[in-house]
Write a protein that holds these residues in place. Structure first.
Motif: not given
Length: 386
Positions: A326-329, A340-343, A352-353, A384-385
């Motif tokens: 759950t932390v910002p990623t 190589r995953p997709s979003r 929380d991407i 951003l964080v």
């Protein structure tokens, strides 16, 4: 910093370097492969030349001096001695950031980026992007201690990293990792969310989502093909290290040629080059990585992390919706990295991407292969964080 951090300096006896050259000269080589490519493993001409260069031209003392120019410490966490490089930024408002590599990476892969990350002004950047860097060495790797009993998997290491950051006085910090480091970084975000402002796992741990298979994008189709190819052709090393690390460890600790071939194969397979590895990772840089396994004799102990954690991480990979973060990623996806995953696949786990970028170049060792891009990506997400 507390008194629990003991200053450390690398000082390899010259006799060890002489013995290394002796062993390289005494290598008993197999016959050549029967194919004209890398499909049977590292070609003998390539490895013989690399080992010749290692014995005759490579200079460990250059790398030793570069590492010793960084502030190094040893500290005991959960009963185990951990080697750590801690480079505070000259900018007091810098964000603390822990960087974690995996196998067959090493501390040396970050040497190109320490300066730009800690002192961006000196490199034409903005002081607002500065980081206090913490680079711990995994248990059983480099100059950290080797565990003498089972239990040092990625979750326990993540807990040790959280303790390390607290010990250094950092109550608010970010985390980045590659390979095993991405699993550890993800676990740090899960275990210490009250102190972690954001994580940057490269790549994020995310399995293909079967619910998307009827609407796959071109990138997702390519990712599935790359994953299948990796499972079919590139997974032999992990199967051995995850099941019988002690057995392969005898060769990796005793034979420098065996260790060099074992590691060089993965650098060849996992980096983004056009048939010439030296265009992105020089022979000296590759041998720096090999030396940080050879000198401390960590071939078996480093492989043992696969025995400890391979199935756990595989389960994380499969259970994306039940083991969330759950932390910002922030996610920087390099084209030659696997998986190589997709979003949309990653979003099932990382809820929380805040940042997602698919790069044009780069592979499994981005700080080494594409240092400028790596620095830009870390700055872009952590802005951003902060």
């Amino acid at each position: 910093m507390t008194e629990e951090m003991t200053p450390y300096r690398i000082d390899v006896p010259e006799a060890e370097l002489v013995e290394l050259r002796r062993r390289l000269a005494a290598t008993r080589w197999p016959e050549p492969e029967t194919v004209p490519d890398w499909s049977q493993g590292v070609p003998i001409r390539y490895l013989r030349e690399l080992c010749r260069y290692w014995a005759e031209e490579y200079d460990w003392r250059v790398t030793e001096a570069r590492l010793n120019a960084l502030p190094q410490y040893r500290t005991v966490i959960d009963g185990l001695g951990i080697h750590v490089v801690h480079v505070p930024s000259p900018h007091p408002e810098a964000l603390p950031l822990v960087l974690t590599n995996g196998w067959p990476g090493s501390l040396a892969e970050y040497l190109k980026v320490v300066g730009p990350l800690t002192d961006p002004v000196r490199y034409g950047g903005d002081a607002a992007d500065a980081f206090h860097l913490v680079l711990p060495t995994l248990p059983g790797y480099g100059f950290s201690d080797k565990p003498t009993g089972p239990g040092w998997g990625v979750s326990r290491i993540a807990g040790a990293w959280a303790e390390l950051m607290a010990r250094l006085g950092y109550r608010r910090y970010g985390a980045h990792g590659t390979d095993w480091g991405n699993s550890i970084t993800t676990a740090v975000g899960q275990q210490d969310p009250e102190h972690v402002v954001g994580i940057h796992p490269v790549p994020p741990i995310a399995a293909p989502d079967p619910a998307t298979f009827d609407t796959l994008t071109q990138v997702e189709r390519e990712s599935l093909a790359a994953l299948r190819d990796a499972q079919d052709r590139e997974s032999g090393y992990s199967a051995e290290q995850a099941t019988k690390p002690q057995t392969i460890g005898y060769a990796l600790v005793d034979s420098p040629a065996a260790l060099c071939g074992w590691i060089a194969e993965k650098y060849w397979s996992w980096t983004d080059h056009d048939g010439d590895l030296t265009t992105v990772v020089s022979m000296d840089e590759l041998l720096d990585a090999v030396m940080l396994y050879w000198l401390p004799a960590t071939g078996a102990s480093a492989a043992r992390l696969y025995w400890e954690s391979f199935e756990q991480v595989a389960e994380w990979f499969r259970s994306a919706t039940t083991d969330t973060v759950t932390v910002p990623t922030g996610c920087s996806v390099f084209p030659r990295d696997v998986p190589r995953p997709s979003r949309r696949w990653a979003a099932r786990r990382y809820t929380d991407i805040r940042y997602w970028n698919e790069l044009d170049r780069g592979g499994h060792f981005p700080a080494l292969e594409q240092p400028d891009t790596f620095v830009r990506e870390l700055r872009a997400f952590f802005r951003l964080v902060r």
